[in-house]
Design an enzyme around this catalytic site. Structure first.
Site, PDB file in Angstrom:
ATOM      1  N   ASP A   7      47.671  15.669  64.336  1.00 32.33           N
ATOM      2  CA  ASP A   7      47.285  14.289  64.057  1.00 32.33           C
ATOM      3  C   ASP A   7      47.742  13.983  62.634  1.00 32.33           C
ATOM      4  O   ASP A   7      48.069  14.898  61.868  1.00 32.33           O
ATOM      5  CB  ASP A   7      45.765  14.155  64.187  1.00 32.33           C
ATOM      6  CG  ASP A   7      45.248  12.843  63.659  1.00 32.33           C
ATOM      7  OD1 ASP A   7      45.711  11.786  64.111  1.00 32.33           O
ATOM      8  OD2 ASP A   7      44.390  12.889  62.752  1.00 32.33           O
ATOM      9  N   ASP A   9      46.497  10.754  60.151  1.00 30.11           N
ATOM     10  CA  ASP A   9      45.440  10.269  59.266  1.00 30.11           C
ATOM     11  C   ASP A   9      44.169  11.096  59.425  1.00 30.11           C
ATOM     12  O   ASP A   9      43.640  11.246  60.524  1.00 30.11           O
ATOM     13  CB  ASP A   9      45.127   8.793  59.561  1.00 30.11           C
ATOM     14  CG  ASP A   9      46.292   7.878  59.244  1.00 30.11           C
ATOM     15  OD1 ASP A   9      46.927   8.084  58.192  1.00 30.11           O
ATOM     16  OD2 ASP A   9      46.568   6.965  60.032  1.00 30.11           O
ATOM     17  N   ASP A 168      41.257  15.796  63.387  1.00 31.20           N
ATOM     18  CA  ASP A 168      39.981  15.664  62.673  1.00 31.20           C
ATOM     19  C   ASP A 168      38.961  14.811  63.408  1.00 31.20           C
ATOM     20  O   ASP A 168      37.853  14.626  62.906  1.00 31.20           O
ATOM     21  CB  ASP A 168      40.228  15.049  61.288  1.00 31.20           C
ATOM     22  CG  ASP A 168      40.597  13.580  61.379  1.00 31.20           C
ATOM     23  OD1 ASP A 168      39.888  12.733  60.788  1.00 31.20           O
ATOM     24  OD2 ASP A 168      41.596  13.260  62.039  1.00 31.20           O
TER      25      ASP A 168
END
Length: 222
Positions: A7, A9, A168
């Site tokens: 991922d 951001d 995240d």
């Protein structure tokens, strides 16, 4: 061959300042109160329209489109301001280069960012050629739909048993579970660790050093 998908951001880069500020501008532009930082960051990982719809579940289509357009315009402006610059998390850049230099690893990105935003980041940070495959909100349905991972596997010829998704948010890990690949959660991002565990994280890492160990790659392949 191992396919390692990241991922963006909240996993590779800390973009919370620009995301919150751009969303605040977008809300205020249509006369709405800006969301809190926590609320704005809770939707990071979703494609833009999905994110706006989640923040404004009762809004009409015109309002949602106006907020999305306002966000895009504000984000472009703010990213040129050093005060809102995206910063790589400690160890992220080094880890990417180390993995990209291995003969037994293909690197990929699966992100809710637009392809334009990803290309801008890669050019700015000198990461051209690091990622073999890049899946964005422009090429697939929003997370947690598994399409980004499935398309990345199809493009590289790597199967689910040899694919790892690192992220995240619960969106990343729910996507990994839907695609039947291993999901690794990072503790420094935008969703609580407890939520990542509930979404089926294979493990949680607290640093990029821990992440490299968790990948369990042979030491003698470079």
């Amino acid at each position: 061959m191992q396919l390692v998908l990241f991922d963006c951001d909240g996993t590779l880069v800390d973009s919370q300042l620009v995301i919150h500020a751009a969303m605040s501008h977008a809300f205020e532009g249509v006369g709405l109160a800006a969301p809190s930082r926590e609320r704005a960051l809770s939707i990071v990982g979703l494609s833009l329209m999905e994110a706006v719809s989640t923040l404004l579940p009762d809004a009409g289509g015109r309002t949602l489109q106006a907020v999305a357009d306002g966000y895009k315009a504000a984000a472009v402006q703010l990213r040129d301001d050093p005060a809102f610059a995206e910063q790589f998390f400690p160890g992220a850049r080094e880890t990417l280069h180390a993995l990209a230099g291995r003969k037994d690893v293909l690197l990929g990105m699966a992100t809710g960012k637009s392809r334009r935003g990803v290309d801008r980041l890669i050019a700015k940070e000198g990461l051209e050629g690091v990622f073999t495959v890049i899946e964005t909100a422009d090429s697939a349905p929003s997370k947690p739909h598994p399409a980004m991972i499935l398309q990345a596997m199809a493009a590289t010829g790597v199967g689910e048993a040899r694919t790892i998704m690192i992220g995240d948010t619960t969106f990343d890990l729910d996507m990994a579970r839907a695609a039947k690949v291993t999901g690794i959660g990072v503790a420094w991002g935008y969703h609580p660790v407890a939520s990542l565990v509930q979404s089926g994280a294979h493990c949680i890492v607290t640093s990029f050093e821990e992440l490299q160990a968790a990948l369990a790659l042979p030491e003698d392949v470079a």
